[in-house]
Design a protein around this motif. Structure first.
Motif, mmCIF file in Angstrom:
data_model
loop_
_atom_site.group_PDB
_atom_site.id
_atom_site.type_symbol
_atom_site.label_atom_id
_atom_site.label_comp_id
_atom_site.label_asym_id
_atom_site.label_seq_id
_atom_site.Cartn_x
_atom_site.Cartn_y
_atom_site.Cartn_z
ATOM 1 N N PRO A 1 0.810 -1.028 0.155
ATOM 2 C CA PRO A 1 -0.048 -0.105 -0.016
ATOM 3 C C PRO A 1 0.775 1.337 -0.089
ATOM 4 O O PRO A 1 1.957 1.043 0.364
ATOM 5 C CB PRO A 1 -0.731 -0.087 1.397
ATOM 6 C CG PRO A 1 0.197 -0.779 2.064
ATOM 7 C CD PRO A 1 0.983 -1.755 1.351
ATOM 8 N N THR A 2 0.229 2.398 -0.370
ATOM 9 C CA THR A 2 1.121 3.485 -0.399
ATOM 10 C C THR A 2 1.133 4.219 0.973
ATOM 11 O O THR A 2 1.644 5.134 1.140
ATOM 12 C CB THR A 2 0.467 4.506 -1.506
ATOM 13 O OG1 THR A 2 -0.779 4.664 -1.291
ATOM 14 C CG2 THR A 2 0.793 4.146 -2.820
ATOM 15 N N GLY A 3 0.261 3.647 1.736
ATOM 16 C CA GLY A 3 0.049 4.046 3.427
ATOM 17 C C GLY A 3 -0.384 3.054 4.199
ATOM 18 O O GLY A 3 -1.131 2.091 3.748
ATOM 19 N N GLY A 4 -0.174 3.140 5.540
ATOM 20 C CA GLY A 4 -0.757 2.359 6.538
ATOM 21 C C GLY A 4 0.203 0.976 6.530
ATOM 22 O O GLY A 4 1.247 0.936 5.925
ATOM 23 N N ARG A 5 -0.291 0.201 7.390
ATOM 24 C CA ARG A 5 0.523 -0.892 7.446
ATOM 25 C C ARG A 5 -0.261 -2.212 7.582
ATOM 26 O O ARG A 5 -1.558 -2.313 7.516
ATOM 27 C CB ARG A 5 0.883 -1.154 8.942
ATOM 28 C CG ARG A 5 1.876 0.308 9.426
ATOM 29 C CD ARG A 5 2.257 0.261 11.199
ATOM 30 N NE ARG A 5 2.945 -0.692 11.310
ATOM 31 C CZ ARG A 5 3.487 -1.064 12.700
ATOM 32 N NH1 ARG A 5 2.695 -0.231 13.526
ATOM 33 N NH2 ARG A 5 4.065 -2.249 12.948
ATOM 34 N N VAL A 6 0.616 -3.345 7.095
ATOM 35 C CA VAL A 6 -0.020 -4.801 6.932
ATOM 36 C C VAL A 6 0.596 -5.754 7.688
ATOM 37 O O VAL A 6 1.689 -5.592 7.679
ATOM 38 C CB VAL A 6 -0.138 -5.169 5.528
ATOM 39 C CG1 VAL A 6 -0.781 -6.667 5.253
ATOM 40 C CG2 VAL A 6 -0.543 -4.026 4.417
ATOM 41 N N HIS A 7 0.091 -6.397 8.654
ATOM 42 C CA HIS A 7 0.696 -7.477 9.740
ATOM 43 C C HIS A 7 -0.111 -8.725 9.111
ATOM 44 O O HIS A 7 -1.114 -9.136 9.182
ATOM 45 C CB HIS A 7 -0.092 -6.950 10.943
ATOM 46 C CG HIS A 7 0.189 -5.695 11.516
ATOM 47 N ND1 HIS A 7 1.588 -5.249 12.036
ATOM 48 C CD2 HIS A 7 -0.453 -4.476 11.433
ATOM 49 C CE1 HIS A 7 1.598 -4.009 12.341
ATOM 50 N NE2 HIS A 7 0.228 -3.525 12.020
ATOM 51 N N PHE A 8 1.151 -9.518 8.837
ATOM 52 C CA PHE A 8 0.960 -11.059 8.444
ATOM 53 C C PHE A 8 1.487 -11.898 9.805
ATOM 54 O O PHE A 8 2.426 -11.727 10.145
ATOM 55 C CB PHE A 8 1.696 -11.560 7.393
ATOM 56 C CG PHE A 8 1.436 -10.452 5.981
ATOM 57 C CD1 PHE A 8 0.158 -10.736 5.440
ATOM 58 C CD2 PHE A 8 2.365 -9.730 5.619
ATOM 59 C CE1 PHE A 8 0.142 -9.882 4.392
ATOM 60 C CE2 PHE A 8 2.308 -9.028 4.207
ATOM 61 C CZ PHE A 8 0.968 -9.140 3.782
ATOM 62 N N THR A 9 0.228 -13.025 9.950
ATOM 63 C CA THR A 9 0.843 -13.764 11.137
ATOM 64 C C THR A 9 0.676 -15.265 10.636
ATOM 65 O O THR A 9 -0.527 -15.397 10.051
ATOM 66 C CB THR A 9 -0.288 -13.653 12.365
ATOM 67 O OG1 THR A 9 0.152 -12.077 12.702
ATOM 68 C CG2 THR A 9 0.460 -14.361 13.546
ATOM 69 N N ILE A 10 1.450 -16.000 10.789
ATOM 70 C CA ILE A 10 1.315 -17.258 10.466
ATOM 71 C C ILE A 10 1.845 -18.259 11.640
ATOM 72 O O ILE A 10 2.746 -18.055 11.990
ATOM 73 C CB ILE A 10 2.312 -18.004 9.434
ATOM 74 C CG1 ILE A 10 1.773 -17.218 7.783
ATOM 75 C CG2 ILE A 10 1.976 -19.433 9.046
ATOM 76 C CD1 ILE A 10 2.763 -17.452 6.860
ATOM 77 N N ALA A 11 0.747 -19.210 12.257
ATOM 78 C CA ALA A 11 1.092 -20.005 13.460
ATOM 79 C C ALA A 11 1.420 -19.290 14.531
ATOM 80 O O ALA A 11 2.479 -19.696 15.256
ATOM 81 C CB ALA A 11 2.057 -21.012 12.870
ATOM 82 N N GLY A 12 1.043 -18.000 14.904
ATOM 83 C CA GLY A 12 1.189 -17.232 15.926
ATOM 84 C C GLY A 12 2.587 -16.392 15.717
ATOM 85 O O GLY A 12 2.841 -15.651 16.778
ATOM 86 N N VAL A 13 2.944 -16.373 14.670
ATOM 87 C CA VAL A 13 4.316 -15.659 14.644
ATOM 88 C C VAL A 13 4.285 -14.683 13.341
ATOM 89 O O VAL A 13 3.765 -15.133 12.249
ATOM 90 C CB VAL A 13 5.714 -16.625 14.395
ATOM 91 C CG1 VAL A 13 6.867 -16.056 14.012
ATOM 92 C CG2 VAL A 13 5.801 -17.894 15.496
ATOM 93 N N GLY A 14 4.777 -13.391 13.597
ATOM 94 C CA GLY A 14 4.841 -12.456 12.643
ATOM 95 C C GLY A 14 5.573 -13.197 11.299
ATOM 96 O O GLY A 14 6.578 -13.641 11.275
#
Length: 219
Positions: A60-73
């Motif tokens: 994205p041009t702004g903001g944040r995306v958080h990915f979590t797999i099996a409880g880990v970033g």
């Protein structure tokens, strides 16, 4: 453990003919691997861009995306490796037959039994009798069934579908939609669909409407 994709205040814009076009600004939502989600809205609202951002294909041009797999970033690359994709155009390899197209992603991951697994999936989607047919020998609905199986075959955490029934007639669209949601349930995979079809969207656990830069839960 539930995997998740969290979009936090994301913005997205692009340049066209010297003009800056803002698709959306400050959107937030959470996508879970135990749910199905449909994104609807008018053409040009930015639905495909939102899907690409959620899938880690585009930043994205702004903001944040958080990915979590099996409880880990996790990072965007890890999400892409753990995701399957379905598009309006089927994107099958023309030189490979149906079973070859299904086996390919498994072979790339080093599966020795790739063709055995592919054969099982062809049976699941009702195409065992078409295993040696190439894409040009298959109908549009059959090609999309192969594409659906390909998206789920490697046990992804998420499957992202961009107008997966857009090129199909209404009867075939219903059949393919049923197949996608059934595959998501049986594989316990998160399914995110961009669609103009209210009938397809109504099958999802949650429906989001993207319109005029705003993202709202649809009734």
């Amino acid at each position: 453990m539930i995997d998740a994709i969290e979009l936090e205040g994301i913005c997205h814009q692009f340049e066209a003919a010297g003009e800056r076009i803002e698709l959306f600004n400050g959107l937030s939502c959470t996508i879970r691997s135990d749910q199905s989600l449909a994104i609807t809205g008018p053409s040009g609202a930015g639905k495909s861009s939102l899907l690409s951002i959620a899938a880690g294909l585009e930043a994205p041009t702004g903001g944040r995306v958080h990915f979590t797999i099996a409880g880990v970033g996790a990072d965007a690359l890890a999400i892409r490796k753990n995701s399957g994709f379905i598009f309006q155009q089927f994107h099958l390899m023309p030189e490979l037959d149906a079973i070859g197209n299904l086996a390919l992603p498994l072979r790339l991951k080093g599966y020795r039994d790739a063709f055995d697994i592919a054969a099982c999936w062809l049976e699941k989607v009702g195409l065992s009798h078409r295993s040696r047919h190439r894409p040009h020998q298959l109908s549009g609905g059959e090609q999309q069934r192969v594409a659906v199986a390909r998206a789920f075959i490697a046990s992804p955490r998420f499957v992202f579908a961009d107008e997966p029934t857009g090129a199909l007639d209404s009867t075939t669209s219903e059949s393919v939609a049923s197949l996608m949601f059934e595959c998501a349930r049986t594989t316990k995979c998160g399914l995110v669909i961009v669609t103009h079809s209210e009938r397809v969207a109504s099958r999802a656990d949650t429906r989001l409407l993207l319109d005029a830069g705003r993202l709202e839960v649809a009734a």
